[in-house]
Write a protein that holds these residues in place. Structure first.
Motif, mmCIF file in Angstrom:
data_model
loop_
_atom_site.group_PDB
_atom_site.id
_atom_site.type_symbol
_atom_site.label_atom_id
_atom_site.label_comp_id
_atom_site.label_asym_id
_atom_site.label_seq_id
_atom_site.Cartn_x
_atom_site.Cartn_y
_atom_site.Cartn_z
ATOM 1 N N ARG A 272 0.822 -1.211 0.000
ATOM 2 C CA ARG A 272 0.000 0.000 0.000
ATOM 3 C C ARG A 272 0.860 1.267 0.000
ATOM 4 O O ARG A 272 0.394 2.327 0.365
ATOM 5 C CB ARG A 272 -0.968 -0.016 1.179
ATOM 6 C CG ARG A 272 -2.087 -1.053 1.000
ATOM 7 C CD ARG A 272 -3.022 -1.058 2.203
ATOM 8 N NE ARG A 272 -4.189 -1.899 1.972
ATOM 9 C CZ ARG A 272 -4.217 -3.223 2.128
ATOM 10 N NH1 ARG A 272 -3.133 -3.862 2.509
ATOM 11 N NH2 ARG A 272 -5.317 -3.908 1.900
ATOM 12 N N TYR A 273 2.093 1.128 -0.401
ATOM 13 C CA TYR A 273 2.950 2.309 -0.573
ATOM 14 C C TYR A 273 2.831 2.792 -2.020
ATOM 15 O O TYR A 273 3.804 2.989 -2.723
ATOM 16 C CB TYR A 273 4.410 1.982 -0.204
ATOM 17 C CG TYR A 273 4.933 0.676 -0.758
ATOM 18 C CD1 TYR A 273 5.573 0.610 -1.996
ATOM 19 C CD2 TYR A 273 4.780 -0.506 -0.033
ATOM 20 C CE1 TYR A 273 6.045 -0.592 -2.498
ATOM 21 C CE2 TYR A 273 5.250 -1.707 -0.529
ATOM 22 C CZ TYR A 273 5.883 -1.742 -1.759
ATOM 23 O OH TYR A 273 6.349 -2.943 -2.259
ATOM 24 N N ARG A 274 1.592 3.012 -2.436
ATOM 25 C CA ARG A 274 1.256 3.527 -3.769
ATOM 26 C C ARG A 274 0.312 4.713 -3.574
ATOM 27 O O ARG A 274 -0.443 4.756 -2.615
ATOM 28 C CB ARG A 274 0.552 2.443 -4.597
ATOM 29 C CG ARG A 274 1.398 1.207 -4.888
ATOM 30 C CD ARG A 274 0.595 0.060 -5.492
ATOM 31 N NE ARG A 274 -0.330 -0.529 -4.517
ATOM 32 C CZ ARG A 274 -1.630 -0.331 -4.490
ATOM 33 N NH1 ARG A 274 -2.219 0.432 -5.412
ATOM 34 N NH2 ARG A 274 -2.391 -0.897 -3.570
ATOM 35 N N VAL A 275 0.329 5.651 -4.510
ATOM 36 C CA VAL A 275 -0.465 6.864 -4.297
ATOM 37 C C VAL A 275 -1.963 6.607 -4.315
ATOM 38 O O VAL A 275 -2.726 7.395 -3.746
ATOM 39 C CB VAL A 275 -0.100 7.957 -5.318
ATOM 40 C CG1 VAL A 275 1.261 8.520 -5.031
ATOM 41 C CG2 VAL A 275 -0.181 7.442 -6.746
ATOM 42 N N ALA A 276 -2.426 5.529 -4.939
ATOM 43 C CA ALA A 276 -3.860 5.242 -4.977
ATOM 44 C C ALA A 276 -4.306 4.321 -3.849
ATOM 45 O O ALA A 276 -5.504 4.084 -3.685
ATOM 46 C CB ALA A 276 -4.240 4.616 -6.320
ATOM 47 N N ALA A 277 -3.375 3.796 -3.050
ATOM 48 C CA ALA A 277 -3.724 2.833 -2.005
ATOM 49 C C ALA A 277 -4.445 3.514 -0.849
ATOM 50 O O ALA A 277 -4.234 4.694 -0.566
ATOM 51 C CB ALA A 277 -2.478 2.128 -1.501
#
Length: 299
Positions: A272-277
């Motif tokens: 979840r180290y993504r901008v949409a997470a």
């Protein structure tokens, strides 16, 4: 997945500890915020690495008005100024415990701290709070420029009331975190480590037993670590989860949304180290990997 990413209190705790926010003060951290123009952007993702159950998608066009947002998460030094000025007591301090990653604990603290069911790497630690991130005996005097942690959504709201700011909405947060890039996985592009460079603070190794610290950190990093995104924001992925203003599920007022992932995220269980997470927790919960950054209307 909130218990996996960040354990928390039950959705309907028997003890309600949300104090009224302190009165506004002359101190105005809002003066230091970045001004973003707003506009339309493509929010969300259909990325195969995403979590559809978290409602990351579908991709949709969303418009945000111009706003201001902090370049960094709120630091221990900033939160200390607030606590000193107001005498505010966080919910972790009032409950008498907070959740801490077990490997960080001193042996004597770990011995008396109960593991969390199903995610035993988390411990409910008596005496853990923002001043004592690993419980009794720990302190933040050498982490003044690290993000404050062990703060609940209610605590973040109280800080905002004092500082003349507010929490960003999820749409504002994602717009700002993307830094002007469209539909990229990370604030810098689609590769996690372009040219072998470490650009965020996440778990490096085998979770939860080995963290090499190859990116320079095994716990929180200073808030200006790594390079900023195209809008000048630091650490919008990794380091600490950041509270947002919104409920996680519209119409279900149980958990508040969080964005950005943390230093405990690893692709084996919590990519979840993504901008949409997205993730969530109850608004009175706190852990050693949840912080926040502030926003405000245009000056």
């Amino acid at each position: 997945m909130s218990a996996c990413c960040t354990p928390g209190h039950a959705p309907a705790p028997t003890l309600t500890l949300a104090p009224p926010p302190p009165a506004p003060t002359a101190s105005r951290p809002a003066r230091q915020l970045l001004t973003l123009p707003g506009g339309s952007f493509l929010m969300g993702t259909d990325d195969p690495e995403g979590f559809p159950a978290d409602a990351e998608g579908p991709i949709r066009e969303v418009a945000v008005e111009p706003f201001r947002i902090a370049a960094t998460a709120v630091t221990n030094a900033q939160f200390a100024a607030f606590a000193t000025a107001t005498g505010y007591t966080t919910e972790a301090e009032r409950f008498g415990f907070s959740f801490t990653f077990g490997a960080f604990l001193a042996d004597e603290v770990a011995a008396v701290s109960a593991p969390v069911a199903a995610v035993p790497w988390w411990r409910a630690v008596e005496g853990a709070d923002w001043r004592h991130p690993e419980g009794p005996g720990s302190q933040v005097t050498d982490r003044r420029n690290h993000p404050v942690v062990h703060v609940s959504w209610h605590d973040a709201q109280a800080y905002c009331a004092w500082s003349g700011t507010r929490l960003p909405t999820e749409a504002e947060w994602e717009y700002a975190a993307r830094g002007g890039l469209e539909q990229r996985r990370y604030p810098w592009g689609d590769e996690l480590m372009p040219d072998g460079r470490y650009l965020c603070n996440i778990w490096r190794g085998e979770f939860p037993v080995v963290n090499s610290g190859a990116d320079g950190y095994v716990s929180t990093a200073p808030v200006t670590s790594f390079r900023p995104n195209g809008f000048g924001l630091y650490n919008t992925v990794g380091n600490v989860w950041e509270w947002c203003a919104d409920w996680f599920t519209p119409g279900e007022e149980t958990s508040r949304a969080m964005r950005g992932g943390s230093y405990l995220c690893h692709d084996s269980y919590c990519n979840r180290y993504r901008v949409a997470a997205r993730s969530s927790n109850t608004p009175d919960s706190s852990t050693g990997n949840i912080g926040f950054r502030v926003a405000a209307a245009p000056a």
